[in-house]
Design a protein around this motif. Structure first.
Motif, PDB file in Angstrom:
ATOM      1  N   LEU A 190       0.885  -1.237  -0.119  1.00 46.42           N
ATOM      2  CA  LEU A 190      -0.038   0.010  -0.061  1.00 46.42           C
ATOM      3  C   LEU A 190       0.953   1.247   0.048  1.00 46.42           C
ATOM      4  N   ILE A 192       3.841   1.492  -1.578  1.00 45.18           N
ATOM      5  CA  ILE A 192       4.316   1.923  -2.749  1.00 45.18           C
ATOM      6  C   ILE A 192       3.007   2.307  -3.803  1.00 45.18           C
ATOM      7  N   THR A 193       1.832   1.688  -3.515  1.00 44.50           N
ATOM      8  CA  THR A 193       0.798   1.902  -4.401  1.00 44.50           C
ATOM      9  C   THR A 193       0.146   3.398  -3.952  1.00 44.50           C
ATOM     10  N   LEU A 196       2.837   5.840  -5.874  1.00 42.60           N
ATOM     11  CA  LEU A 196       2.503   5.434  -7.528  1.00 42.60           C
ATOM     12  C   LEU A 196       1.256   6.173  -7.925  1.00 42.60           C
ATOM     13  N   ALA A 197       0.148   5.841  -7.194  1.00 46.97           N
ATOM     14  CA  ALA A 197      -1.225   6.541  -7.750  1.00 46.97           C
ATOM     15  C   ALA A 197      -1.492   7.999  -7.357  1.00 46.97           C
ATOM     16  N   ILE A 207       8.823   5.237  -9.831  1.00 49.86           N
ATOM     17  CA  ILE A 207       8.437   4.428 -10.824  1.00 49.86           C
ATOM     18  C   ILE A 207       7.334   5.196 -11.977  1.00 49.86           C
TER      19      ILE A 207
END
Lengths: 257, 259
Positions: A190, A192-193, A196-197, A207
């Motif tokens: 979560l 990293i998500t 990312l988002a 990324i």
């Protein structure tokens, strides 16, 4: 036996890397989409020599660690409290069953509106997702307490606190540690998500930037880093679990039997 | 008659209290991000009409189902193969552990390179994230099949499909279901994330659209829909699991009683 397995594992890893090198070189897939292992490795080396990479890694780890710590603290406290008070257990069961499956990423838009790209956005998602893992395991663990042991402790006149310390906690600890191990992996996903988002600083954001600028080898290199990080978290959580449960049958049994 | 009623009351009491608290606390709210619950609920039927359910929820659910099904089949098949041979397992283990450790959402940017931004990309993303828990749990389950039973099956000449179906997969099925359960929550996450990245329909896409347009009550209804969907899928999973693993739960209950 162990040495043989390690050698076979290393051979498997080498074969995997060789395949990653050969498939794009032989033009079985487009090199632009799937760079050979050596180019990913050199991109990785380039990343590692970059200071910004390390600060992104640090940001991710800070979000992960704070979120996990809050989730574990809250999950264990709430779990023990709910489990030892029968009234609470009965009244909260349905609510927990309902809230638990709500996907944490549903909160992404809310986090964006409330906190933008701050660390708090990441924490909101991380804590929500990993809290349930700890809570549920703690509940299972406390329910597993042997009633005979509990009654014995009671008849020897142990107070509530002593019973929690000497009867409930040792029984629940293996479950709690399982919960912590699961939560550690979920928290990383979560964290990293969210980066990312949402675009909060960290590996995930790097990324997203690599993708936007079509830096494909860097993209793969960062994903390798994310995977290694996940591996370290898994191995670390297992080590902590084994240390904390060194006295427990499930861990001791591996050696003795 | 009293017991079920009492249990129902216990089950409903806290949700009712929580909703009431939310309702009361947000009633006079002028914070644009925390609209009154009344407004959210009033918006709900306007936003989630039958048309929108068909245009946004259905595609999301279909992609999830397709990706999840692929992951389940591939994961169980590969896992059975890897789990059955000690050597294969030793060779594959480090690679599989590494692939599993990659946080699945980071696959979205990579898979977008190959598969573009269409349905294909979302299905591949969901499948490639869900496959690991299924695969590794199947390996564990197959590895733990009772060697005495394997020997017995061999000496009775039970081989091939029968051995696989009635012995190996059956005794591994509790583990396989544990993997499938983990995969389900990962699948929902990936469904939403892949739609937030690049899509022209789907629940994740719609919620982000609302958020970008500052249609905050609409966004809240989207979060509620995702919550309901997660809850429904988890209930559905439990029903299937209870049916398929009925023999196992019965066995455990019996051993617990006798011990």
């Amino acid at each position: 036996m162990r040495g043989v397995n390690a050698a076979l594992g290393a051979a498997g890893l080498a074969a995997f890397l060789a395949l990653g090198e050969a498939v794009p070189r032989l033009s079985l897939v487009k090199e632009a989409y799937f760079p050979p292992s050596s180019r990913v490795a050199s991109a990785l080396a380039h990343e590692v020599s970059d200071g910004a990479f390390w600060s992104a890694l640090g940001d991710t780890l800070v979000g992960w660690a704070i979120g996990l710590a809050i989730a574990v603290g809250a999950g264990v406290a709430a779990g023990v409290l709910i489990a030892i008070v029968p009234f609470l257990r009965e009244t909260t069961a349905s609510t927990i069953e309902f809230l638990r499956p709500i996907p944490s990423v549903a909160l992404i838009p809310l986090a964006v509106l409330l906190y933008g790209t701050q660390l708090r956005s990441v924490l909101l998602l991380v804590v929500y997702a990993s809290f349930w893992q700890v809570l549920i395991q703690t509940l299972y663990g406390v329910q597993d307490v042997d009633p005979v042991a509990e009654e014995t402790a009671r008849s020897y006149g142990l107070g509530t606190w002593a019973r929690v310390r000497h009867v409930l906690w040792p029984t629940a600890l293996p479950y709690v540690m399982t919960g912590v191990r699961l939560a550690a992996a979920v928290a990383l996903i979560l964290a990293i998500t969210a980066e990312l988002a949402i675009g909060a600083p960290g590996l995930g954001q790097r990324i997203a930037v690599a993708q936007a600028s079509q830096a494909v080898p860097e993209l793969y290199a960062l994903i390798v880093v994310a995977g290694l990080l996940g591996l370290v978290v898994n191995v670390g959580a297992r080590t902590v679990e084994r240390r904390a449960l060194a006295w427990h049958q499930s861990v001791r049994g591996e050696v003795a039997v | 008659m009293r017991r079920p009623l009492l249990r129902l009351a216990f089950a409903v009491a806290l949700p009712v209290v929580l909703v009431a608290v939310w309702w009361a606390a947000s009633e006079g709210s002028s914070d644009p991000f925390w609209p009154p619950l009344r407004t959210i609920l009033k918006t709900f039927p306007d936003v989630w009409t039958a048309d929108r359910l068909r245009a946004d929820v259905l595609p999301s659910v279909l992609r999830l189902a397709a990706g999840y099904a692929i992951a389940a089949v591939v994961g169980v098949a590969l896992g059975t193969f890897v789990g059955s041979y000690r050597r294969v397992r030793a060779v594959c283990e480090p690679v599989l552990e590494f692939l599993r450790a990659i946080p699945p959402p980071v696959l979205v940017p990579v898979i977008m390179l190959f598969a573009g931004i269409g349905d294909m990309m979302k299905i591949v993303v969901i499948a490639s994230g869900c496959v690991w828990p299924v695969l590794l749990n199947t390996v564990e389950g197959v590895r733990a099949v009772d060697p005495v039973m394997l020997e017995t099956a061999r000496s009775y000449g039970i081989t091939g499909v029968g051995r696989l179906r009635d012995l190996v997969l059956r005794s591994a099925s509790p583990q396989i279901f544990a993997g499938l359960r983990q995969a389900l929550s990962i699948g929902i996450i990936l469904m939403v994330i892949s739609e937030m990245f690049a899509a022209s329909d789907g629940i994740g896409f719609t919620i982000v659209q609302f958020q970008r347009g500052f249609a905050v009550p609409d966004m809240w209804t989207g979060i509620l829909v995702l919550g309901l969907l997660g809850f429904l899928l988890s209930v559905l999973f439990q029903l299937v699991e209870r049916r398929v693993l009925a023999w196992y739960h019965g066995l455990r209950a019996a051993t617990r009683r006798s011990s």
